[in-house]
Motif scaffolding. Structure first.
Motif: not given
Length: 451
Positions: A63-66, A151, A68
């Motif tokens: 995942e690339t953001s918290e 992230i 997600q």
């Protein structure tokens, strides 16, 4: 099923629903954004014909953001395992938010050529609670960090690790009578490479030896693993009321990554722990109780106090090993006080300096080394508050063979102080914290600490 709050064992497997992966893919996988799941009373395994599996349970990955990250997940009273002959890299990949792993038995996580873990987190924000589990793994039983987070800026944070039994079976050690024939890559019992605000209390960590590394049981060693995460840090770590035994070395701490840019290790408290049988003859390695190494910037705000640390019949090279680049300290604002510790062959020493004051002056800034008891021959190169006793029997613990490291009323370690002010571990607090940890049932009596 055991009652809520009690740990499962393999004996419960017959009554458990089973989720079995037929290949190298996870048995259970949480997709981005998955939330509010509770897994209770499951057996999670791989099919006997499967030679290799990466993760039995995958809670997030890239995942690339918290936002997600999978979140609000509880794994309770589950039996998660490989087998003695299969290669299983990981029990649980913990890349999620607001996750609890409790009362589980996670075993046979091992690999010959790379690290394997019972629990590994590298791309999850937390908070995490890991409580009352039995955890077996060849590489690191628990590890945070070890790969660059996808992230950006992520540090695994707000972590509780309480009342877990971290162990490596002796059937994994070459040369032991029970050795099972597979040379699984053994490294450490617990490691932090990228973590913030962690509280670790009431755990038992045992059996760790020189193999893939030199045999340190516990590592607080910041790593920007692949070079793409210079924000990696180890800070605000509390390690209290734990029992660590049967290991080649004790605790290793670094001020920063020695290969890639990282942040500076800061605010570590190591208090009221009992370390036993830190023994290079039995377990290999260097027999170092504590090691503090930094290439350029020192560990900041480190406190090591009220611990009892003994080599237990073997020997250690030294109780405190300091080192770093030629012009830099390895520790700044460092308190080492009220400990009872085996002096070993060289005591406190540096990479190229003598024991005691020469190494303190070379490698430490703002040092408080006070009221420690060193077990071994006396030497004058320590502060005047340092006391010496010749041997473990001379320290007059209540019952070494029975695992009771309280000080007798006439112990010379007391220097006239009551239990509250005496150096070394507070055994009453340690027993309360670790009672029943090996069995997972809190009411069970604690066995002797050297067993």
């Amino acid at each position: 099923m055991p009652a809520e709050g009690e740990r499962v064992t393999p004996a419960h497997a017959a009554a458990m629903p089973k989720i079995v992966t037929p290949n190298a893919n996870p048995a259970i996988s949480a997709l981005p954004g998955a939330a509010r799941y509770r897994l209770v009373g499951l057996e999670v395994a791989l099919k006997p014909s499967v030679p290799y599996n990466y993760n039995l349970i995958l809670l997030g990955s890239a995942e690339t953001s918290e936002a997600q990250a999978p979140s609000d997940i509880i794994i309770d009273r589950c039996y998660i395992h490989g087998s003695p002959r299969q290669t299983l890299r990981r029990g649980i990949a913990l890349n999620s938010a607001r996750t609890v792993i409790a009362n589980c038995w996670i075993s046979d996580c091992h690999e010959e050529d790379t690290d394997a873990q019972a629990i590994l987190g590298w791309n999850g924000p937390g908070p995490f609670k890991i409580e009352n589990n039995r955890l077996e793994a060849s590489g690191e039983n628990i590890c945070f960090g070890g790969a660059d987070p996808s992230i950006r800026g992520l540090v695994c944070s707000d972590i509780e690790v309480r009342r877990n039994y971290l162990v490596k079976p002796m059937s994994w050690r070459i040369g032991e009578p029970e050795y099972a024939g597979r040379p699984w890559l053994v490294k450490n019992l617990f490691e932090l490479k990228n973590a913030r605000r962690l509280w670790m209390e009431g755990n038992i960590l045992e059996y760790n030896w020189e193999h893939g590394q030199t045999g340190f049981a516990v590592l607080f060693t910041v790593r920007n693993e692949n070079g793409g995460a210079p924000w990696c840090i180890v800070e605000d770590i509390t390690f209290v009321n734990n029992l660590v035994r049967h290991s080649g070395s004790g605790i290793n701490i670094t001020g920063e990554d020695n290969q890639h840019p990282s942040q500076q290790t800061n605010r570590i408290l190591i208090r009221n722990n009992l370390l036993l049988d830190i023994n290079r003859q039995r377990w290999g390695g260097d027999g170092r109780m504590f090691q503090i190494i930094s290439p350029k910037r020192p560990v900041r705000n480190l406190t090591i106090d009220r611990n009892t640390v003994l080599h237990g019949g073997g020997s250690s090279s030294g109780f405190l090993v300091l080192g770093g680049a030629s012009a830099n300290a390895s520790a700044d604002s460092f308190a080492f006080r009220d400990n009872i510790i085996s002096r070993g062959s060289y005591g406190a020493f540096g990479e190229s300096t003598g024991e005691g004051f020469p190494s303190f002056n070379r490698y430490c800034l703002n040092l408080d080394f006070s009221n420690n008891v060193l077990i071994g021959s006396s030497i004058s190169s320590y502060p005047p508050s340092t006391r010496f006793v010749a041997s473990i029997p001379d320290a007059k613990f209540i019952d070494v063979n029975g695992g009771d490291y309280r000080l007798a009323p006439d112990s010379p370690c007391r220097a006239g102080k009551t239990d509250e002010g005496a150096p070394g571990v507070d055994m009453d607090a340690l027993v309360r914290a670790t009672q029943g940890v090996e069995t997972g049932v809190r009411a069970a009596p604690m066995r002797g600490a050297m067993d």
